[in-house]
Design an enzyme around this catalytic site. Structure first.
Site, PDB file in Angstrom:
ATOM      1  N   CYS A  68      16.668 -11.295  -6.671  1.00 42.21           N
ATOM      2  CA  CYS A  68      16.668  -9.993  -6.001  1.00 42.21           C
ATOM      3  C   CYS A  68      17.780  -9.901  -4.962  1.00 42.21           C
ATOM      4  O   CYS A  68      17.944 -10.791  -4.131  1.00 42.21           O
ATOM      5  CB  CYS A  68      15.316  -9.754  -5.338  1.00 42.21           C
ATOM      6  SG  CYS A  68      15.210  -8.166  -4.481  1.00 42.21           S
ATOM      7  N   CYS A  74      13.835  -8.146   2.592  1.00 42.06           N
ATOM      8  CA  CYS A  74      12.522  -7.596   2.265  1.00 42.06           C
ATOM      9  C   CYS A  74      11.462  -8.692   2.367  1.00 42.06           C
ATOM     10  O   CYS A  74      11.692  -9.824   1.936  1.00 42.06           O
ATOM     11  CB  CYS A  74      12.561  -7.017   0.855  1.00 42.06           C
ATOM     12  SG  CYS A  74      10.951  -6.551   0.181  1.00 42.06           S
ATOM     13  N   CYS A  77       8.748 -10.853  -1.036  1.00 41.23           N
ATOM     14  CA  CYS A  77       8.782 -12.198  -1.605  1.00 41.23           C
ATOM     15  C   CYS A  77       9.304 -13.171  -0.548  1.00 41.23           C
ATOM     16  O   CYS A  77      10.206 -12.836   0.208  1.00 41.23           O
ATOM     17  CB  CYS A  77       9.704 -12.267  -2.817  1.00 41.23           C
ATOM     18  SG  CYS A  77       9.193 -11.256  -4.221  1.00 41.23           S
ATOM     19  N   PHE A 294     -19.316  -9.839  -6.157  1.00 37.32           N
ATOM     20  CA  PHE A 294     -18.036  -9.213  -5.802  1.00 37.32           C
ATOM     21  C   PHE A 294     -17.339  -8.747  -7.090  1.00 37.32           C
ATOM     22  O   PHE A 294     -16.170  -9.026  -7.331  1.00 37.32           O
ATOM     23  CB  PHE A 294     -17.130 -10.182  -5.038  1.00 37.32           C
ATOM     24  CG  PHE A 294     -17.778 -10.822  -3.834  1.00 37.32           C
ATOM     25  CD1 PHE A 294     -17.784 -10.180  -2.603  1.00 37.32           C
ATOM     26  CD2 PHE A 294     -18.374 -12.066  -3.932  1.00 37.32           C
ATOM     27  CE1 PHE A 294     -18.376 -10.774  -1.493  1.00 37.32           C
ATOM     28  CE2 PHE A 294     -18.965 -12.674  -2.830  1.00 37.32           C
ATOM     29  CZ  PHE A 294     -18.976 -12.019  -1.607  1.00 37.32           C
ATOM     30  N   GLU A 315     -21.562  -5.425  -6.119  1.00 36.59           N
ATOM     31  CA  GLU A 315     -20.337  -5.013  -5.413  1.00 36.59           C
ATOM     32  C   GLU A 315     -20.724  -4.100  -4.265  1.00 36.59           C
ATOM     33  O   GLU A 315     -21.701  -3.354  -4.357  1.00 36.59           O
ATOM     34  CB  GLU A 315     -19.402  -4.298  -6.408  1.00 36.59           C
ATOM     35  CG  GLU A 315     -18.277  -3.503  -5.813  1.00 36.59           C
ATOM     36  CD  GLU A 315     -17.289  -4.354  -5.035  1.00 36.59           C
ATOM     37  OE1 GLU A 315     -16.846  -3.884  -3.979  1.00 36.59           O
ATOM     38  OE2 GLU A 315     -16.977  -5.484  -5.488  1.00 36.59           O
ATOM     39  N   CYS A 389      -8.997 -16.121  -3.574  1.00 34.28           N
ATOM     40  CA  CYS A 389      -7.667 -15.666  -3.147  1.00 34.28           C
ATOM     41  C   CYS A 389      -7.279 -16.284  -1.812  1.00 34.28           C
ATOM     42  O   CYS A 389      -6.273 -15.883  -1.219  1.00 34.28           O
ATOM     43  CB  CYS A 389      -7.615 -14.138  -3.072  1.00 34.28           C
ATOM     44  SG  CYS A 389      -8.775 -13.420  -1.876  1.00 34.28           S
TER      45      CYS A 389
END
Length: 432
Positions: A68, A74, A77, A294, A315, A389
């Site tokens: 990129c 930016c 990333c 979830f 959920e 996550c």
């Protein structure tokens, strides 16, 4: 400040190099472990310092040229300068370190990392929009790496869905032509298998001319255009009249419809791989009763229903539960049902929490699932698959499950967000 030399010894959780200077941690943007670099301070703090690379004196063998043109400016990333294999190794190291330090546990087996195409993968996200008076122009992009108060001036993005990534500069141009250009703070994007949707948040009403401009832009580039004049419930389509966002899971013969602001897995290719691994680890049998916590739109619930006797998804967001149930009905899955519950509150007296489940799937947000683990799993649940996550919360919860009589059988990373420091992982627990 005068630049000076330093050796990078580690990689931080956000993808910056780490140097020890006068016994103080210095986080160096653009540096990699093992490198000798010339750096300059950005900001000094009491317990740590921020710095950036001026030049690389001795590069790491894993350093590559970022694809990129906006890398470094930016913040979207942070690891494009690190070879993909080394990115995965770094994420695996983070997961292992968290298990040992926080959970005091070690997997019996490490799963091979899951990877997919690292470019053009991002199908969901939010651009910041800002009219810069001094430049008399609109900027659309992610925040600047060096100063998050500013929007990076980007023309294209290499990790966004290919129907949109090369056209980021065109978004700035179309907003520039709007009468309300100064009142557009963000544009969200969401890509299904056949449609890319753009949601324009606007703080003042659009003129008829503005609406015509956005409709023409959508028609020219094949984007569905949505407007958001207020909160999320205010989102509505401008063109076409009834857009359809959906993605298929071919391996299990299901398709999920969703709305542009709904949570869906960012990486479509990795989602397919993650689903396959999850079903493999669950080892579903035709008689199994499965609890999916979830569950969101039913991304896991519907494929599970193809292989189990019954699955219940839970959920906290009413709208997602409604759409999950509609997706189950649309796919003819009468053995999948859904419940609304805030899983960060004590739900032990709910019928679904008191029921017997053969297997449980957990896919919590970053905070993890420790509140649920206060009262689950109950006797009779012998297998749990945990999709995470956040490696810290997974490690903590792994320690809780081991204390409840489970083994951490296997774990591994999944590269859901290539070129970022984000660590997505999966773990299998079995009762001892």
């Amino acid at each position: 400040m005068t630049p000076f030399e330093a050796t990078i010894t580690d990689l931080s959780h956000d993808g910056r190099g780490v140097a020890r200077i006068d016994n103080k941690a210095t986080f160096v943007a653009g540096a990699l472990p093992g490198e000798r670099v010339l750096l300059t301070y950005r900001k000094r703090h009491r317990n740590y310092d921020d710095a950036e690379v001026v030049s690389v004196i001795e590069p790491s063998p894993d350093r590559v040229e970022p694809r990129c043109q906006h890398f470094g400016q930016c913040s979207g990333c942070s690891l494009q300068h690190l070879a993909p294999a080394a990115q995965i190794a770094a994420k695996q190291h983070v997961l292992a370190e968290n298990f040992e330090r926080i959970g005091k546990v070690v997997p019996e087996t490490w799963l091979p990392p899951l990877t997919d195409e690292p470019w053009g993968y991002r199908r969901k996200g939010r651009f910041s929009v800002r009219f810069v008076t001094k430049k008399d122009r609109v900027l659309v992009g992610f925040r600047e790496e060096s100063n998050p108060r500013f929007v990076a001036d980007i023309q294209r993005c290499e990790v966004i869905h290919p129907a949109l990534g090369p056209k980021v500069g065109l978004l700035a141009a179309v907003v520039q032509r709007l009468d309300v250009a100064r009142d557009i703070p963000q544009i969200e994007f969401a890509a299904g298998d056949d449609t890319v949707a753009l949601v324009f948040r606007h703080l003042s009403p659009l003129s008829a001319r503005d609406r015509e401009t956005l409709v023409a832009f959508g028609k020219e580039h094949g984007f569905a255009i949505y407007l958001q004049p207020g909160n999320q419930s205010s989102v509505h389509p401008l063109w076409p009249e009834a857009p359809r966002l959906a993605f298929a899971i071919p391996a299990d013969g299901v398709e999920l419809e969703f709305l542009p602001l709904d949570f869906v897995q960012v990486n479509a290719g990795m989602n397919q791989r993650m689903l396959a691994r999850t079903l493999e680890l669950l080892d579903l049998q035709p008689t199994d009763r499965v609890l999916d916590l979830f569950c969101g739109l039913g991304n896991f619930t519907l494929p599970i229903a193809r292989h189990a006797a019954e699955v219940v998804g839970v959920e906290g967001e009413h709208g997602l539960v409604e759409r999950a149930a509609a997706n189950a009905a649309r796919n003819g899955l009468s053995n999948a049902s859904f419940r609304v519950a805030n899983l960060f509150d004590d739900q032990r007296n709910e019928p679904w929490a008191k029921a017997a489940w053969d297997k449980i799937l957990l896919d919590p947000p970053r905070a993890g699932a420790d509140k649920v683990l206060d009262y689950l799993p109950r006797k009779g649940t012998d297998r749990i698959v945990y999709v995470s996550c956040h490696p810290g919360s997974l490690a903590r919860d792994a320690g809780l499950l081991v204390a409840k009589g489970f083994r951490l059988v296997s774990a591994g990373v999944m590269d859901m967000f290539p070129h970022t420091a984000h660590v997505e992982s999966i773990a299998l627990f079995e009762r001892r």
